[in-house]
Write an enzyme that holds these catalytic residues in place. Structure first.
Site, PDB file in Angstrom:
ATOM      1  N   ASP A 155       0.848  -1.153  -0.107  1.00 26.76           N
ATOM      2  CA  ASP A 155      -0.059   0.154  -0.074  1.00 26.76           C
ATOM      3  C   ASP A 155       0.851   1.330   0.048  1.00 26.76           C
ATOM      4  O   ASP A 155       2.178   1.073   0.536  1.00 26.76           O
ATOM      5  CB  ASP A 155      -0.959  -0.175   1.150  1.00 26.76           C
ATOM      6  CG  ASP A 155      -1.705   1.335   1.506  1.00 26.76           C
ATOM      7  OD1 ASP A 155      -2.325   1.749   0.301  1.00 26.76           O
ATOM      8  OD2 ASP A 155      -1.968   1.753   2.312  1.00 26.76           O
ATOM      9  N   ASP A 166       0.081   5.132   1.097  1.00 26.51           N
ATOM     10  CA  ASP A 166       0.007   5.630   2.280  1.00 26.51           C
ATOM     11  C   ASP A 166       0.144   4.929   3.573  1.00 26.51           C
ATOM     12  O   ASP A 166      -0.935   4.302   3.706  1.00 26.51           O
ATOM     13  CB  ASP A 166      -1.104   6.757   2.086  1.00 26.51           C
ATOM     14  CG  ASP A 166      -1.156   7.884   0.810  1.00 26.51           C
ATOM     15  OD1 ASP A 166      -0.057   8.342   0.610  1.00 26.51           O
ATOM     16  OD2 ASP A 166      -2.098   7.709   0.160  1.00 26.51           O
ATOM     17  N   CYS A 220     -12.531  -1.398  -8.475  1.00 26.10           N
ATOM     18  CA  CYS A 220     -10.927  -1.512  -8.315  1.00 26.10           C
ATOM     19  C   CYS A 220     -10.760  -1.142  -6.932  1.00 26.10           C
ATOM     20  O   CYS A 220      -9.473  -1.248  -6.509  1.00 26.10           O
ATOM     21  CB  CYS A 220     -10.241  -0.789  -9.351  1.00 26.10           C
ATOM     22  SG  CYS A 220     -10.651   0.921  -9.412  1.00 26.10           S
TER      23      CYS A 220
END
Length: 171
Positions: free
Chosen positions: A9, A11, A98
């Site tokens: 990921d 952030d 998504c």
């Protein structure tokens, strides 16, 4: 031949999550991210980023702003000898196919890179990351968030350094 991938990921894992980061001057790498990526690269893993970027849909920044920041991030990794194979991002809000926790970005990477999900890792900082990883059948799921406890689906760590020490012990 199937490939092993370290899915990250953005952030909260690659950079400190300051909410809707989109400017280079606000982008601050998380402590330990380069060591972690280097460890996986040395073991033959590809690195892909899987990130929700709803700030685009919210109008906080543009797709172009995201591209500029992504190019900067990729370049900073390259300076350390680390290649990011691809960044998958969802610029949408709420109910799209998504956006994590749905697994579409992970499944797209699986198809594009012929990924062995049993040998791959996904590191996130939210439960939506873990849910996406579980739905995509990523075997090794790690959550960098001390608000949750480990369970039979994923392990939780306070930071990337303690996660790396754990991985070194099990590998």
């Amino acid at each position: 031949m199937k490939k092993k991938v370290l899915f990250l990921d953005r952030d909260g894992v690659i950079n400190i999550d300051k909410k809707y980061v989109h400017k280079i001057e606000d982008f601050e790498f998380c402590d330990g991210i380069f060591d972690l990526c280097e460890y996986f690269l040395q073991r033959g893993y590809l690195i892909c980023v899987i990130t929700n970027q709803s700030g685009i849909a919210r109008g906080y920044y543009t797709e172009k702003d995201f591209e500029i920041l992504s190019a900067y991030m990729i370049d900073e990794f390259l300076k350390k000898g680390i290649t990011i194979e691809k960044i998958y991002h969802c610029p949408h809000l709420n109910d799209c196919e998504c956006r994590k926790p749905k697994p579409a970005m992970l499944l797209k990477a699986k198809k594009e890179f012929n990924v062995d999900m049993n040998e791959s890792f996904f590191i996130g900082d939210n439960l939506s990351d873990m849910e996406a990883g579980m739905s995509a059948n990523v075997k090794n799921l790690f959550l960098i968030n001390n608000n949750y406890t480990s369970n039979d689906k994923f392990k939780t760590f306070n930071n990337l350094k303690t996660l790396l020490e754990y991985i070194k012990d099990i590998k």
